[in-house]
Design a protein around this motif. Structure first.
Motif, mmCIF file in Angstrom:
data_model
loop_
_atom_site.group_PDB
_atom_site.id
_atom_site.type_symbol
_atom_site.label_atom_id
_atom_site.label_comp_id
_atom_site.label_asym_id
_atom_site.label_seq_id
_atom_site.Cartn_x
_atom_site.Cartn_y
_atom_site.Cartn_z
ATOM 1 N N CYS A 1 0.846 -1.197 0.000
ATOM 2 C CA CYS A 1 0.000 0.000 0.000
ATOM 3 C C CYS A 1 0.881 1.246 0.000
ATOM 4 N N ARG A 2 1.316 1.656 -1.181
ATOM 5 C CA ARG A 2 2.245 2.769 -1.281
ATOM 6 C C ARG A 2 1.625 4.090 -0.812
ATOM 7 N N LYS A 3 0.341 4.257 -0.976
ATOM 8 C CA LYS A 3 -0.312 5.498 -0.564
ATOM 9 C C LYS A 3 -0.651 5.517 0.928
ATOM 10 N N ASP A 4 -0.462 4.384 1.603
ATOM 11 C CA ASP A 4 -0.710 4.291 3.047
ATOM 12 C C ASP A 4 -2.130 4.745 3.398
ATOM 13 N N ASN A 5 -3.099 4.271 2.611
ATOM 14 C CA ASN A 5 -4.499 4.650 2.828
ATOM 15 C C ASN A 5 -5.392 3.442 3.099
ATOM 16 N N ASN A 6 -4.790 2.324 3.525
ATOM 17 C CA ASN A 6 -5.538 1.105 3.835
ATOM 18 C C ASN A 6 -6.268 0.554 2.611
ATOM 19 N N LYS A 7 -5.701 0.755 1.433
ATOM 20 C CA LYS A 7 -6.306 0.241 0.202
ATOM 21 C C LYS A 7 -5.204 -0.293 -0.714
ATOM 22 N N ILE A 8 -5.274 -1.591 -0.979
ATOM 23 C CA ILE A 8 -4.355 -2.204 -1.937
ATOM 24 C C ILE A 8 -5.101 -2.353 -3.251
ATOM 25 N N THR A 9 -4.736 -1.594 -4.239
ATOM 26 C CA THR A 9 -5.395 -1.637 -5.534
ATOM 27 C C THR A 9 -4.832 -2.795 -6.367
ATOM 28 N N TRP A 10 -5.503 -3.063 -7.494
ATOM 29 C CA TRP A 10 -5.018 -4.102 -8.384
ATOM 30 C C TRP A 10 -3.633 -3.760 -8.902
ATOM 31 N N ARG A 11 -3.365 -2.506 -9.140
ATOM 32 C CA ARG A 11 -2.032 -2.105 -9.600
ATOM 33 C C ARG A 11 -0.977 -2.414 -8.553
ATOM 34 N N ASP A 12 -1.279 -2.143 -7.273
ATOM 35 C CA ASP A 12 -0.342 -2.464 -6.194
ATOM 36 C C ASP A 12 -0.130 -3.969 -6.099
ATOM 37 N N PHE A 13 -1.217 -4.715 -6.163
ATOM 38 C CA PHE A 13 -1.145 -6.163 -6.019
ATOM 39 C C PHE A 13 -0.386 -6.791 -7.178
ATOM 40 N N LYS A 14 -0.630 -6.307 -8.384
ATOM 41 C CA LYS A 14 -0.010 -6.888 -9.575
ATOM 42 C C LYS A 14 1.499 -6.676 -9.577
ATOM 43 N N SER A 15 1.952 -5.527 -9.107
ATOM 44 C CA SER A 15 3.386 -5.215 -9.139
ATOM 45 C C SER A 15 4.142 -5.792 -7.953
ATOM 46 N N SER A 16 3.453 -6.431 -7.015
ATOM 47 C CA SER A 16 4.105 -6.992 -5.828
ATOM 48 C C SER A 16 4.397 -8.477 -6.040
ATOM 49 N N ASN A 17 5.048 -9.063 -5.035
ATOM 50 C CA ASN A 17 5.340 -10.496 -5.071
ATOM 51 C C ASN A 17 4.443 -11.286 -4.133
ATOM 52 N N LEU A 18 3.370 -10.686 -3.657
ATOM 53 C CA LEU A 18 2.515 -11.354 -2.678
ATOM 54 C C LEU A 18 1.913 -12.637 -3.230
ATOM 55 N N PHE A 19 1.479 -12.633 -4.482
ATOM 56 C CA PHE A 19 0.880 -13.846 -5.055
ATOM 57 C C PHE A 19 1.892 -14.990 -5.085
#
Length: 548
Positions: A284-302
């Motif tokens: 959550c780069r914006k630190d607003n308690n919202k993980i968008t699809w763009r954030d999720f897609k660019s991460s390694n969480l999956f």
């Protein structure tokens, strides 16, 4: 005189081809004509005309001017010469405009005549639109917005569904796990969450309901999109903190590496919160308690979730889920929280890292300059706030950490760290080194080192972009200004030991190394306490306070 010369040059005394108004009007007309040629209706007309010419048919579509234009000219009551004449003087040019070229001539000279008014890419595009398109009907459709992309893949997916369900109309979670992993490509711990999304319950699921949900929601998505889709609430297009709680509950119940926590529900809750906060810290780069699809897609969480479903040792998954990392974070917080109300005050926080942080830095953090506290109690740091801080403090190679500490040092919040601001923070650390009889580092030498490391355009003017381009050296810069213990440790470091640490654990981040060392220390301390020994720390500042 200037106004007169201008009007005369525009409207009179010059040939029509050199008239500025004429040239501007001609360019505009040419642009409009090219736009007209690119319209779908015009393209259809052009193709029809070409087809008629090839077949030898006569077509009178362009022999007579369009009645619309004829009526417009008549109703306007204005001659064509008046349109081209100067408003200040009668026109001395030709009484009629030049003869318009034929359709064929204009078509042939599009790339040449408009080269000054259009870019090269526009010229090529217009030319391609006007040229005859051959074999247009032979291009097969390659984009299916509402259909299956691969029919063979669809058949294989349907085969998996029918093999797993068999003749049964309903199956339980143990059998549906194969659907989650083999068909959806998801982590096995998402099975019940997927069942709840389909049926509203995690006990059993019917074949009909799943096929309907699969075709409508998941079939046309890739596995990473499916994971994001089932984690978030149906009405949202983002993941919130509470959306991870059902997953963490299932993980704590089913993962072999977390079975020992089942007897302590309180630690289960703390572990779950810590994992989720770590996920949001990185995603959550914006630190607003919202993980968008763009954030999720660019991460390694999956990818980490996929490993989580296959690895039984939870501590081998250092990113997000390691229990050892949670243990270190929780114990560090517990050591500072003297009254154990799960909130720490400024005085409690100042004891972090054996009073390593300067008082000026502590004040800036509790003034909530780098990040606003999530604590509900004024001037108190919550567990969530502490997790964010310790991740920034112990690993200064992440973007989040760099932005955090840059805000701490940037006193006037102008996006630039100057020599004055650096000296303001370094002054306190220098005084403390003098108190310890430690040879202080000259500020001039420190600044020269930082200029050599970060290469700013102007000396002693450091911008955030300089740090983001040199992530590996940011820790040195900020540690010299904020943390006395790390400053001294860096000056007294053994380069051979540093190299050996990197060789032994080449894939470790700064946070991984810190958590590993702290976990070993805490384990030894606990073992000594069990044997009746008292572990003496190296907190020199606490020792001085006790002497007084």
């Amino acid at each position: 005189m200037l106004q007169k010369s201008y009007s005369e040059g525009v409207g009179a005394g010059f040939p029509l081809t050199q008239n500025i108004r004429y040239q501007l009007a001609k360019t505009r007309v040419d642009d409009l004509f090219i736009k007209w040629l690119t319209l779908p209706q015009t393209q259809k007309l052009v193709h029809q005309l070409i087809k008629d010419v090839r077949e030898g048919k006569q077509n009178n579509l362009i022999t007579q001017p369009n009645a619309f234009f004829t009526n417009k000219m008549t109703m306007s009551g204005m001659s064509q010469s008046a349109l081209l004449s100067s408003p200040n003087k009668k026109s001395q040019g030709p009484s009629t405009p030049p003869r318009a070229d034929s359709f064929h001539e204009i078509k042939q000279r599009i790339p040449e005549d408009l080269s000054q008014s259009l870019t090269q890419s526009q010229i090529i595009q217009k030319k391609l639109h006007v040229e005859e398109v051959q074999n247009y009907d032979l291009v097969a459709q390659f984009y299916f917005p509402t259909q299956e992309i691969n029919l063979q893949l669809q058949q294989e997916q349907n085969k998996i569904i029918h093999e797993i369900f068999g003749k049964a109309e309903q199956i339980d979670a143990s059998h549906f796990e194969q659907i989650t992993t083999n068909l959806c490509g998801l982590c096995k711990y998402l099975t019940r969450i997927l069942m709840t999304a389909v049926e509203g319950t995690g006990n059993k699921i019917s074949k009909t309901a799943f096929i309907k949900y699969w075709n409508q929601q998941l079939a046309q998505k890739e596995p990473k999109q499916r994971c994001f889709h089932i984690l978030k609430k149906p009405k949202n297009d983002f993941i919130q903190f509470d959306d991870f709680k059902p997953f963490m509950k299932i993980l704590l119940e089913q993962h072999p590496g977390l079975e020992f926590l089942q007897a302590t529900p309180e630690f289960q809750e703390r572990y779950a919160d810590t994992v989720i906060h770590r996920i949001f810290f990185h995603l959550c780069r914006k630190d607003n308690n919202k993980i968008t699809w763009r954030d999720f897609k660019s991460s390694n969480l999956f990818d980490i979730l996929d490993i989580l479903g296959k690895e039984d040792d939870i501590n081998k998954i250092r990113q997000y889920f390691s229990y050892e990392h949670f243990y270190v974070i929780y114990c560090k917080f517990w050591e500072l929280d003297g009254d154990h109300d799960f909130h720490i005050s400024k005085e409690d926080f100042s004891r972090y890292s054996s009073h390593g942080l300067s008082r000026k830095v502590v004040d800036r953090i509790f003034d909530q300059i780098p990040r606003r506290f999530r604590s509900q109690i004024d001037q108190k740091m919550s567990y969530e706030d502490f997790i964010y801080f310790i991740l920034c403090e112990e690993d200064k190679t992440t973007i989040q950490s760099i932005e955090y500490w840059f805000k701490v040092i940037d006193l006037d919040d102008n996006g630039i760290i100057t020599g004055f601001e650096m000296d303001y923070f370094y002054e306190e650390l220098k005084q403390r080194m003098d108190y310890l009889n430690h040879e202080p580092i000259l500020f001039h030498d420190f600044v020269c080192q930082m200029v050599d490391l970060l290469h700013p355009e102007n000396d002693i003017l450091f911008k955030l972009s300089h740090f983001k381009q040199n992530l590996t050296v940011c820790g040195v810069f900020f540690n010299f200004l904020t943390n006395l213990n790390k400053l001294i440790a860096y000056e007294n470091r053994d380069p051979f030991q540093v190299r050996n640490d990197i060789v032994d654990h080449p894939d470790f981040t700064d946070w991984d190394r810190f958590a590993f060392q702290e976990y070993v220390r805490l384990a030894m301390e606990e073992e000594n306490q069990e044997q009746g020994e008292v572990f003496e720390g190296d907190n020199i500042w606490d020792n001085e306070d006790s002497k007084q």
